[in-house]
Motif scaffolding. Structure first.
Motif, PDB file in Angstrom:
ATOM      1  N   VAL A 162      -8.952  18.878  -5.101  1.00 47.71           N
ATOM      2  CA  VAL A 162      -8.135  17.819  -4.860  1.00 47.71           C
ATOM      3  C   VAL A 162      -8.798  16.355  -5.407  1.00 47.71           C
ATOM      4  N   ARG A 163      -8.317  15.837  -6.491  1.00 46.04           N
ATOM      5  CA  ARG A 163      -8.979  14.540  -6.937  1.00 46.04           C
ATOM      6  C   ARG A 163      -7.652  13.441  -7.003  1.00 46.04           C
ATOM      7  N   ILE A 164      -8.011  12.374  -6.224  1.00 41.73           N
ATOM      8  CA  ILE A 164      -6.786  11.205  -6.243  1.00 41.73           C
ATOM      9  C   ILE A 164      -7.531  10.109  -6.628  1.00 41.73           C
ATOM     10  N   LEU A 165      -6.423   9.372  -7.447  1.00 38.75           N
ATOM     11  CA  LEU A 165      -6.767   7.966  -7.530  1.00 38.75           C
ATOM     12  C   LEU A 165      -5.930   6.959  -7.066  1.00 38.75           C
ATOM     13  N   LEU A 166      -6.307   6.174  -5.930  1.00 40.69           N
ATOM     14  CA  LEU A 166      -5.305   5.550  -5.246  1.00 40.69           C
ATOM     15  C   LEU A 166      -5.154   4.013  -5.804  1.00 40.69           C
ATOM     16  N   THR A 167      -3.925   3.519  -6.385  1.00 37.75           N
ATOM     17  CA  THR A 167      -4.042   2.461  -7.114  1.00 37.75           C
ATOM     18  C   THR A 167      -2.854   1.498  -6.348  1.00 37.75           C
ATOM     19  N   ALA A 168      -3.180   0.057  -6.642  1.00 44.49           N
ATOM     20  CA  ALA A 168      -1.869  -0.695  -6.276  1.00 44.49           C
ATOM     21  C   ALA A 168      -1.892  -2.013  -7.205  1.00 44.49           C
ATOM     22  N   ALA A 169      -0.984  -2.518  -7.528  1.00 46.08           N
ATOM     23  CA  ALA A 169      -0.957  -3.806  -8.406  1.00 46.08           C
ATOM     24  C   ALA A 169      -2.053  -4.843  -7.828  1.00 46.08           C
ATOM     25  N   PRO A 170      -2.707  -5.568  -8.785  1.00 49.81           N
ATOM     26  CA  PRO A 170      -3.883  -6.461  -8.198  1.00 49.81           C
ATOM     27  C   PRO A 170      -3.218  -7.451  -7.285  1.00 49.81           C
ATOM     28  N   GLU A 171      -2.042  -8.065  -7.445  1.00 45.70           N
ATOM     29  CA  GLU A 171      -1.588  -8.904  -6.488  1.00 45.70           C
ATOM     30  C   GLU A 171      -1.350  -8.422  -5.173  1.00 45.70           C
ATOM     31  N   VAL A 172      -0.821  -7.312  -5.112  1.00 40.56           N
ATOM     32  CA  VAL A 172      -0.762  -6.417  -3.635  1.00 40.56           C
ATOM     33  C   VAL A 172      -1.827  -6.342  -3.010  1.00 40.56           C
ATOM     34  N   ARG A 173      -3.000  -5.660  -3.730  1.00 39.50           N
ATOM     35  CA  ARG A 173      -4.384  -5.575  -3.277  1.00 39.50           C
ATOM     36  C   ARG A 173      -4.841  -6.737  -2.659  1.00 39.50           C
ATOM     37  N   ALA A 174      -4.593  -7.994  -3.358  1.00 39.43           N
ATOM     38  CA  ALA A 174      -5.249  -9.168  -3.009  1.00 39.43           C
ATOM     39  C   ALA A 174      -4.469  -9.590  -1.631  1.00 39.43           C
ATOM     40  N   ALA A 175      -3.236  -9.418  -1.593  1.00 38.62           N
ATOM     41  CA  ALA A 175      -2.399  -9.673  -0.363  1.00 38.62           C
ATOM     42  C   ALA A 175      -2.633  -8.921   0.843  1.00 38.62           C
ATOM     43  N   ARG A 176      -3.063  -7.627   0.591  1.00 35.24           N
ATOM     44  CA  ARG A 176      -3.440  -6.841   1.627  1.00 35.24           C
ATOM     45  C   ARG A 176      -4.951  -6.977   2.187  1.00 35.24           C
ATOM     46  N   ARG A 177      -5.639  -7.472   1.531  1.00 38.19           N
ATOM     47  CA  ARG A 177      -7.105  -8.035   1.890  1.00 38.19           C
ATOM     48  C   ARG A 177      -7.049  -9.261   2.632  1.00 38.19           C
ATOM     49  N   SER A 178      -6.182 -10.070   1.904  1.00 40.20           N
ATOM     50  CA  SER A 178      -6.081 -11.586   2.775  1.00 40.20           C
ATOM     51  C   SER A 178      -5.473 -11.249   4.100  1.00 40.20           C
ATOM     52  N   ALA A 179      -4.556 -10.188   4.246  1.00 40.20           N
ATOM     53  CA  ALA A 179      -3.841 -10.053   5.641  1.00 40.20           C
ATOM     54  C   ALA A 179      -4.958  -9.676   6.605  1.00 40.20           C
ATOM     55  N   GLU A 180      -5.948  -8.966   6.176  1.00 41.50           N
ATOM     56  CA  GLU A 180      -6.949  -8.399   7.004  1.00 41.50           C
ATOM     57  C   GLU A 180      -8.021  -9.341   7.402  1.00 41.50           C
ATOM     58  N   LEU A 181      -8.140 -10.448   6.767  1.00 41.13           N
ATOM     59  CA  LEU A 181      -9.043 -11.405   6.819  1.00 41.13           C
ATOM     60  C   LEU A 181      -8.338 -12.758   7.191  1.00 41.13           C
ATOM     61  N   THR A 182      -8.265 -13.089   8.473  1.00 43.98           N
ATOM     62  CA  THR A 182      -7.333 -14.166   8.843  1.00 43.98           C
ATOM     63  C   THR A 182      -7.719 -15.493   8.350  1.00 43.98           C
ATOM     64  N   ASP A 183      -9.165 -15.862   8.183  1.00 44.57           N
ATOM     65  CA  ASP A 183      -9.749 -17.219   7.872  1.00 44.57           C
ATOM     66  C   ASP A 183      -9.858 -17.243   6.492  1.00 44.57           C
ATOM     67  N   HIS A 184      -9.586 -16.362   5.545  1.00 41.59           N
ATOM     68  CA  HIS A 184      -9.546 -16.677   4.219  1.00 41.59           C
ATOM     69  C   HIS A 184      -8.072 -16.890   3.567  1.00 41.59           C
ATOM     70  N   ASP A 185      -8.088 -17.900   2.517  1.00 40.66           N
ATOM     71  CA  ASP A 185      -6.612 -18.061   1.934  1.00 40.66           C
ATOM     72  C   ASP A 185      -6.473 -16.876   0.753  1.00 40.66           C
ATOM     73  N   ALA A 186      -5.439 -16.695   0.545  1.00 45.84           N
ATOM     74  CA  ALA A 186      -4.944 -15.772  -0.458  1.00 45.84           C
ATOM     75  C   ALA A 186      -5.823 -15.870  -1.789  1.00 45.84           C
ATOM     76  N   ALA A 187      -5.609 -17.107  -2.179  1.00 47.17           N
ATOM     77  CA  ALA A 187      -6.373 -17.467  -3.500  1.00 47.17           C
ATOM     78  C   ALA A 187      -7.828 -16.930  -3.618  1.00 47.17           C
ATOM     79  N   LYS A 188      -8.353 -17.533  -2.276  1.00 42.58           N
ATOM     80  CA  LYS A 188      -9.721 -17.188  -2.518  1.00 42.58           C
ATOM     81  C   LYS A 188     -10.188 -15.647  -2.350  1.00 42.58           C
ATOM     82  N   VAL A 189      -9.269 -14.917  -1.679  1.00 39.35           N
ATOM     83  CA  VAL A 189      -9.488 -13.539  -1.571  1.00 39.35           C
ATOM     84  C   VAL A 189      -9.221 -12.734  -2.945  1.00 39.35           C
TER      85      VAL A 189
END
Ligand code: DC
Length: 244
Positions: A162-189
């Motif tokens: 079983v081999r899987i490539l998990l993807t998401a649109a770049p803006e969705v990935r950035a939004a998820r990352r910034s939600a994980e890191l409370t002290d960073h703003d979305a643009a920086k992330v």
């Protein structure tokens, strides 16, 4: 590097027949959710879980502890000589050690994140670390292992069932990352994420699915839906393999 320690996953059935664990290989870019999705999938399957990025992070931590310049391949290779790495494959009890030091939390610190692309870029390090991943999985007394990381479906386990490539649109990935890191703003992330993708993609192409690799696009899926999508790929692929 000494032989790594591993612990079998609690609640999973050790294989007694000596057959190698089933490998579920999952690739994907930063912010695709591959780490948390892979871990949840491992728990639901009763499989072990191997976060391969942790090895590169632990090596970056080790290099920093030695005051090495992580952008210098020769300096990285030098500290790799006494890199004593161990990781748990138990999705319920995850730990990472370098020598006697538990670095499970320390390898997530921003200073390590900033340094890790440098060590992951060194080809001979990748070669040795990839061998370590194969040994770790082959020797695990588990029915299967979900292995997650950038080149897992193509370089490390190209023959995994079983081999899987998990993807998401770049803006969705950035939004998820910034939600994980409370002290960073979305643009920086978004900028940091883009930079890491660019640095990492010079080493491995993790944005394009290789032939035979199933794509799971989580852009419009929530966490549970993404885990379900991964599990249905596992089920379909294993079903087809076993003639179900
Ligand atoms: O997934 P992560 O953020 O923990 O990964 C840490 C770093 O290691 C990141 O720069 C990508 C790199 N990496 C890699 O090159 N190959 C892997 N199999 C896993 C991670």
């Amino acid at each position: 590097m000494t032989e790594p320690l591993t612990k079998p996953a609690a609640g999973s059935t050790p294989t007694t027949s000596g057959t190698a664990p089933v490998v579920v290989a999952i690739d994907g870019p930063a912010g695709s959710g591959k780490s948390s999705v892979s871990k949840a999938a491992a728990l639901r399957l009763g499989y072990g879980f191997l976060d391969t990025g942790a090895a590169y992070r632990a090596l970056a931590w080790h290099a920093l502890a030695h005051g090495a310049d992580t952008s210098d391949a020769t300096a990285v290779l030098e500290v790799f000589g006494d890199f004593d790495y161990a990781i748990s494959l138990d999705a319920r009890d995850r730990w990472v050690r370098v020598g006697e030091v538990d670095v499970t939390a320390a390898i997530r610190e921003p200073r390590v994140t900033d340094a890790v692309s440098g060590v992951a870029r060194v080809a001979s390090v990748r070669h040795a670390v990839n061998e370590l991943f194969r040994r770790l999985v082959a020797s695990a007394a588990l029915p299967g292992v979900v292995v997650e990381g950038r080149d897992i479906t193509t370089v490390v386990f190209p023959d995994a069932p079983v081999r899987i490539l998990l993807t998401a649109a770049p803006e969705v990935r950035a939004a998820r990352r910034s939600a994980e890191l409370t002290d960073h703003d979305a643009a920086k992330v978004a900028a940091a994420l883009h930079q890491r993708d660019a640095a990492d993609s010079t080493v491995v192409d993790f944005l394009t699915a290789a032939p035979g690799v199933e794509v799971v696009d989580s852009t419009h899926l929530d966490f549970e839906q993404t885990v379900d999508a991964v599990l249905s790929v596992v089920d379909n692929t294993m079903g087809a393999r076993d003639g179900r």
